[in-house]
Design a protein around this motif. Structure first.
Motif, short mmCIF file in Angstrom:
data_model
loop_
_atom_site.label_atom_id
_atom_site.label_comp_id
_atom_site.label_asym_id
_atom_site.label_seq_id
_atom_site.Cartn_x
_atom_site.Cartn_y
_atom_site.Cartn_z
N GLU A 8 5.06 -3.97 -18.40
CA GLU A 8 4.51 -2.98 -18.79
C GLU A 8 3.21 -2.51 -18.01
O GLU A 8 3.21 -1.46 -17.57
CB GLU A 8 3.94 -2.69 -20.14
CG GLU A 8 5.06 -2.79 -21.12
CD GLU A 8 4.92 -2.85 -22.68
OE1 GLU A 8 3.96 -3.33 -22.77
OE2 GLU A 8 5.67 -2.22 -23.54
N ALA A 9 2.41 -3.68 -17.40
CA ALA A 9 1.31 -3.56 -16.60
C ALA A 9 1.79 -3.04 -15.27
O ALA A 9 1.02 -2.05 -14.74
CB ALA A 9 0.72 -4.78 -16.78
N GLU A 12 2.62 0.53 -15.18
CA GLU A 12 1.48 1.63 -15.50
C GLU A 12 0.81 1.66 -14.07
O GLU A 12 0.50 2.57 -13.54
CB GLU A 12 0.44 1.04 -16.48
CG GLU A 12 -0.59 1.98 -16.72
CD GLU A 12 -0.36 3.30 -16.97
OE1 GLU A 12 -0.96 4.42 -16.79
OE2 GLU A 12 0.75 3.32 -17.84
N THR A 13 0.91 0.44 -13.28
CA THR A 13 0.38 0.58 -11.85
C THR A 13 1.05 1.30 -11.12
O THR A 13 0.60 2.09 -10.11
CB THR A 13 0.04 -1.10 -11.24
OG1 THR A 13 -0.56 -1.87 -12.25
CG2 THR A 13 -0.18 -1.04 -9.80
N LEU A 15 3.02 4.02 -12.12
CA LEU A 15 2.83 5.25 -12.60
C LEU A 15 1.46 5.72 -11.88
O LEU A 15 1.31 7.01 -11.60
CB LEU A 15 2.50 5.50 -14.01
CG LEU A 15 3.94 5.20 -14.70
CD1 LEU A 15 3.88 5.12 -15.99
CD2 LEU A 15 4.98 6.39 -14.28
N THR A 16 0.31 5.08 -12.06
CA THR A 16 -0.83 5.43 -11.35
C THR A 16 -0.73 5.70 -10.04
O THR A 16 -1.40 6.86 -9.44
CB THR A 16 -1.87 4.41 -11.58
OG1 THR A 16 -2.14 4.09 -12.90
CG2 THR A 16 -3.43 4.81 -10.80
N ARG A 19 1.05 9.03 -9.63
CA ARG A 19 0.08 10.19 -9.98
C ARG A 19 -0.72 10.62 -8.81
O ARG A 19 -0.84 11.85 -8.48
CB ARG A 19 -1.00 9.93 -11.12
CG ARG A 19 -0.27 9.83 -12.54
CD ARG A 19 -1.29 9.47 -13.62
NE ARG A 19 -0.63 9.12 -14.79
CZ ARG A 19 -0.80 7.79 -15.39
NH1 ARG A 19 -1.84 7.05 -14.87
NH2 ARG A 19 -0.22 7.63 -16.51
#
Length: 188
Positions: A8-9, A12-13, A15-16, A19
């Motif tokens: 999950e981490a 998230e990395t 996804l950042t 973005r």
């Protein structure tokens, strides 16, 4: 569970990074696009009238069927909120924060017309409400019957891995004994 949190981490990395590529940021829960990106998004937006004219007539005719689901979903959502408010304190189960499951942010996308934004809000509500209901149900299952099924379960909730194995009576009794002090939910 550690491996899952690690993955999950990593997600998230990624996804950042994505973005940043798409040139928007989250500023205190607010979505902020660069001005040039907003200009491009507005330029490619399909007007609502054109969107409706170009739509497949069968899709238009099926819309009332799709939107009719709002009634049972709202009723289940309200019922589950009441159930959680009444029962979870009795069972010492940590409450599920409903607002964590209902995310409405697609209206910030300048390339969506009003029809698309309404569709997105509808899907966001329905998917979020169902996810909320699933989490309430899974926490209830942790309390009442933390036993894995004999057959494979597709898409089990995150708490399922901690359940007692099917047929392991001793492990089941241990799980129930652990609940006397209240349900422990990972990450809560």
């Amino acid at each position: 569970m550690e491996k899952l949190r690690s993955v999950e981490a990593e997600i998230e990395t990624e996804l950042t990074k994505r973005r940043e590529e798409l040139r928007f940021r989250l500023d205190n829960r607010r979505i902020v696009f660069e001005q040039e990106v907003l200009r491009i998004h507005r330029a490619i937006k399909t007007r609502a009238s054109r969107y409706f004219i170009d739509a497949n007539p069968l899709i238009v005719l099926s819309a009332p069927v799709i939107y009719s689901l709002i009634v049972p979903i709202v009723l289940v959502d309200l019922w589950v909120m009441a159930y959680q408010a009444i029962c979870f304190p009795i069972y010492k189960i940590p409450k599920v924060r409903r607002r964590d499951y209902l995310v409405f942010d697609r209206h910030h996308l300048a390339y969506l017309n009003v029809i698309e934004k309404i569709n997105c809000a509808y899907c966001s509500y329905c998917s979020g409400a169902i996810a909320f209901v699933r989490e309430v149900a899974s926490r209830t299952e942790v309390y009442w019957c933390p036993i894995k099924h004999a057959r494979r379960v597709l898409g089990p909730h995150p708490h399922y891995q901690g359940f007692a194995d099917f047929g392991d009576a001793d492990q089941y009794r241990e799980k129930l004994a652990q609940l006397k002090d209240g349900v422990k939910i990972e990450g809560v």
